[in-house]
Design a protein around this motif. Structure first.
Motif, PDB file in Angstrom:
ATOM      1  N   TYR A  32       0.823  -1.209   0.000  1.00  0.00           N
ATOM      2  CA  TYR A  32       0.000   0.000   0.000  1.00  0.00           C
ATOM      3  C   TYR A  32       0.860   1.264   0.000  1.00  0.00           C
ATOM      4  N   GLY A  33       1.985   1.182  -0.690  1.00  0.00           N
ATOM      5  CA  GLY A  33       2.868   2.334  -0.816  1.00  0.00           C
ATOM      6  C   GLY A  33       3.796   2.568   0.369  1.00  0.00           C
ATOM      7  N   ASN A  34       3.768   1.685   1.348  1.00  0.00           N
ATOM      8  CA  ASN A  34       4.614   1.833   2.535  1.00  0.00           C
ATOM      9  C   ASN A  34       5.582   0.676   2.653  1.00  0.00           C
ATOM     10  N   LYS A  35       6.809   0.977   3.091  1.00  0.00           N
ATOM     11  CA  LYS A  35       7.771  -0.085   3.339  1.00  0.00           C
ATOM     12  C   LYS A  35       7.366  -0.835   4.599  1.00  0.00           C
ATOM     13  N   THR A  36       7.506  -2.140   4.553  1.00  0.00           N
ATOM     14  CA  THR A  36       7.128  -2.965   5.691  1.00  0.00           C
ATOM     15  C   THR A  36       7.963  -4.244   5.697  1.00  0.00           C
ATOM     16  N   ILE A  37       7.817  -5.008   6.747  1.00  0.00           N
ATOM     17  CA  ILE A  37       8.501  -6.294   6.854  1.00  0.00           C
ATOM     18  C   ILE A  37       7.464  -7.390   6.664  1.00  0.00           C
ATOM     19  N   SER A  38       7.779  -8.352   5.809  1.00  0.00           N
ATOM     20  CA  SER A  38       6.898  -9.497   5.580  1.00  0.00           C
ATOM     21  C   SER A  38       7.570 -10.765   6.081  1.00  0.00           C
ATOM     22  N   THR A  39       6.756 -11.773   6.317  1.00  0.00           N
ATOM     23  CA  THR A  39       7.242 -13.057   6.819  1.00  0.00           C
ATOM     24  C   THR A  39       6.969 -14.135   5.786  1.00  0.00           C
TER      25      THR A  39
END
Length: 170
Positions: A32-39
């Motif tokens: 959604y346009g934001n940097k994030t951490i995924s698993t």
């Protein structure tokens, strides 16, 4: 999110991930346009839920969630309550939605009861964090309220807003 999804998968599909924590992989991505951490959880460790569902609930709380929280706390000075509440926010939404689904309602209510079971919590924690979070209220009463007692810090991430459960002044 990983722990909440474990319980989601348990209720929705009668399946959980039961592998070594060391095999979980984390990576940066944009959502959604934001940097994030995924698993990423390796597929070979997914299995069917035990006939005695309480065994799997305890496994997730005791052998997955609690160690992950402990590991996070060993790397930064964050309250365990904040981390537990991060898990609970997603659980609250998932189970509210399950309760609204006639095909899942009975199973979800049974699983929800197990998630809150003080006998399970006493095995690995001196505090029943979920009980404290819920304050003996129904899920529907907690949606869109200031249910958290700590801030999740989403407001501090560029591009994100304060979460809807934040206890900080709006």
């Amino acid at each position: 999110m990983f722990i909440s999804m474990q319980f989601y998968m348990m209720t929705m599909y009668d399946e959980i991930w039961d592998g070594p924590l060391e095999t979980l992989q984390f990576f940066g991505t944009t959502e959604y346009g934001n940097k994030t951490i995924s698993t990423f959880a390796p597929q070979e460790f997914f299995r069917d839920v035990n006939e005695k569902r309480d065994v799997d609930v305890q496994l997730i709380w005791e052998q997955q969630c609690s160690p992950i929280i402990d590991q996070l706390r060993s790397q930064c000075s964050i309250s365990p309550l904040t981390l537990w509440e991060n898990v609970f926010g997603y659980l609250l939404w998932h189970y509210y939605m399950f309760f609204e689904n006639p095909a899942l309602e009975d199973k979800a209510k049974n699983d929800w009861k197990l998630l809150k079971d003080p006998v399970i919590w006493k095995v690995f924690s001196a505090k029943e964090y979920l009980h404290f979070y819920l304050k003996d209220r129904d899920l529907a009463d907690l949606l869109n309220t200031t249910v958290r007692t700590t801030c999740c810090f989403s407001k501090d991430v560029p591009g994100l807003q304060k979460c809807g459960f934040c206890p900080q002044v709006k």
